[in-house]
Design a protein around this motif. Sequence first.
Motif, PDB file in Angstrom:
ATOM      1  N   GLU A   1     -12.124  -6.818 -35.569  1.00 47.65           N
ATOM      2  CA  GLU A   1     -12.071  -8.158 -34.953  1.00 47.65           C
ATOM      3  C   GLU A   1     -10.857  -8.213 -34.027  1.00 47.65           C
ATOM      4  OE1 GLU A   1     -13.880 -11.468 -35.498  1.00 47.65           O
ATOM      5  OE2 GLU A   1     -12.657 -11.463 -33.676  1.00 47.65           O
ATOM      6  N   ASP A   2     -11.075  -8.672 -32.792  1.00 45.62           N
ATOM      7  CA  ASP A   2      -9.938  -8.724 -31.863  1.00 45.62           C
ATOM      8  C   ASP A   2      -9.189 -10.055 -31.922  1.00 45.62           C
ATOM      9  OD1 ASP A   2     -12.251  -9.861 -30.685  1.00 45.62           O
ATOM     10  OD2 ASP A   2     -11.264  -9.841 -28.730  1.00 45.62           O
ATOM     11  N   ASP A   3      -9.820 -11.085 -32.431  1.00 43.13           N
ATOM     12  CA  ASP A   3      -9.153 -12.384 -32.535  1.00 43.13           C
ATOM     13  C   ASP A   3      -8.267 -12.387 -33.782  1.00 43.13           C
ATOM     14  OD1 ASP A   3      -9.928 -15.710 -31.847  1.00 43.13           O
ATOM     15  OD2 ASP A   3      -8.798 -15.141 -33.638  1.00 43.13           O
TER      16      ASP A   3
ATOM     17  N   LEU B   1     -17.881  -6.968 -38.623  1.00 45.47           N
ATOM     18  CA  LEU B   1     -17.843  -6.456 -37.252  1.00 45.47           C
ATOM     19  C   LEU B   1     -18.063  -7.594 -36.266  1.00 45.47           C
ATOM     20  CD1 LEU B   1     -17.911  -4.182 -35.146  1.00 45.47           C
ATOM     21  CD2 LEU B   1     -20.310  -3.793 -35.775  1.00 45.47           C
ATOM     22  N   ASP B   2     -17.040  -7.853 -35.469  1.00 44.55           N
ATOM     23  CA  ASP B   2     -17.149  -8.834 -34.388  1.00 44.55           C
ATOM     24  C   ASP B   2     -18.017  -8.230 -33.280  1.00 44.55           C
ATOM     25  OD1 ASP B   2     -16.647 -10.909 -32.585  1.00 44.55           O
ATOM     26  OD2 ASP B   2     -14.819  -9.945 -31.845  1.00 44.55           O
ATOM     27  N   LEU B   3     -18.911  -9.033 -32.728  1.00 44.14           N
ATOM     28  CA  LEU B   3     -19.758  -8.492 -31.654  1.00 44.14           C
ATOM     29  C   LEU B   3     -19.028  -8.424 -30.329  1.00 44.14           C
ATOM     30  CD1 LEU B   3     -23.384  -9.866 -32.127  1.00 44.14           C
ATOM     31  CD2 LEU B   3     -22.500  -7.565 -32.487  1.00 44.14           C
ATOM     32  N   GLY B   4     -18.104  -9.348 -30.082  1.00 46.02           N
ATOM     33  CA  GLY B   4     -17.410  -9.377 -28.795  1.00 46.02           C
ATOM     34  C   GLY B   4     -16.035  -8.746 -28.891  1.00 46.02           C
ATOM     35  N   LEU B   5     -15.975  -7.445 -28.653  1.00 46.57           N
ATOM     36  CA  LEU B   5     -14.717  -6.709 -28.752  1.00 46.57           C
ATOM     37  C   LEU B   5     -14.267  -6.304 -27.351  1.00 46.57           C
ATOM     38  CD1 LEU B   5     -15.722  -4.584 -31.851  1.00 46.57           C
ATOM     39  CD2 LEU B   5     -13.821  -6.227 -31.772  1.00 46.57           C
TER      40      LEU B   5
HETATM   41 CA    CA Z   1     -14.064 -11.226 -30.246  1.00 45.84          CA
END
Ligand code: CA
Length: 246
Positions: A11-13, A54-58
Amino acid sequence: MSEVRVGLVIEDDQDIRELVRVVLSQAGFDVHVASTGSAGVTSARELNPDVITLDLGLPDIDGFEVARQIRKSSDAYIIMLTARAEELDTLMGLEAGGDDYLTKPFRPRELRARVEAMMRRPRASSESRSVAEEVDPEVSHNGLAVSAGSRTAVLNGTELKLTRTEFDLLLALLETGRIVRTKADLARRLRNEPYDVGSYVSDADERAVEVHMGNLRKKLGDSIQAPRWLETVRGVGYRLAPGSSN
Ligand code: CA
């Protein structure tokens, strides 16, 4: 006795990453985090986690591709976290190898409930496995040999690389044979609930079962028109195709 369970949060956030990390820690996992897709793929390979969110928007690789890459080496239970409630995203995520999904913002309790339901499902041979014990340890049907104990499916001498969800669905059909299982039955099965509880199953969860069945059919090389294993009963659900003598 207690085996350490490993969780991986991709996760990037930062805020969501921390939230998920706390939820998994409280559920008893040794939690690792990754903030990019490539770091997540590497960690999945090195850590052999039981659960991955798993975040989809990485920022580097999209989550679909991350799932595909992780699936080459891992049978972790993958929960996709999607930012948008778009059905296409969730279905693509499941096709790419995800087991389940949650739409942000989600309630921590919901995430924990899904992880715990999954951990009640059997994974490897020596663990307690109430579900697997319902069938013979070894079942063979139309040339497909399935071992509930070692959780393997062998076709023409080659072991199929099934996700845990795909394996559990296959096992569910082998257990009940020609009895039709509805998509809701199978969705409940994936939550480790008895078929007859009648708990709520959303349309999205039923479609998720369809996607998993589609993935399973592809891996088996099975045909919709002349199935050897997965027979679709239109408008109802699925059952095991009849056995053939050859
Ligand atoms: Ca994200």
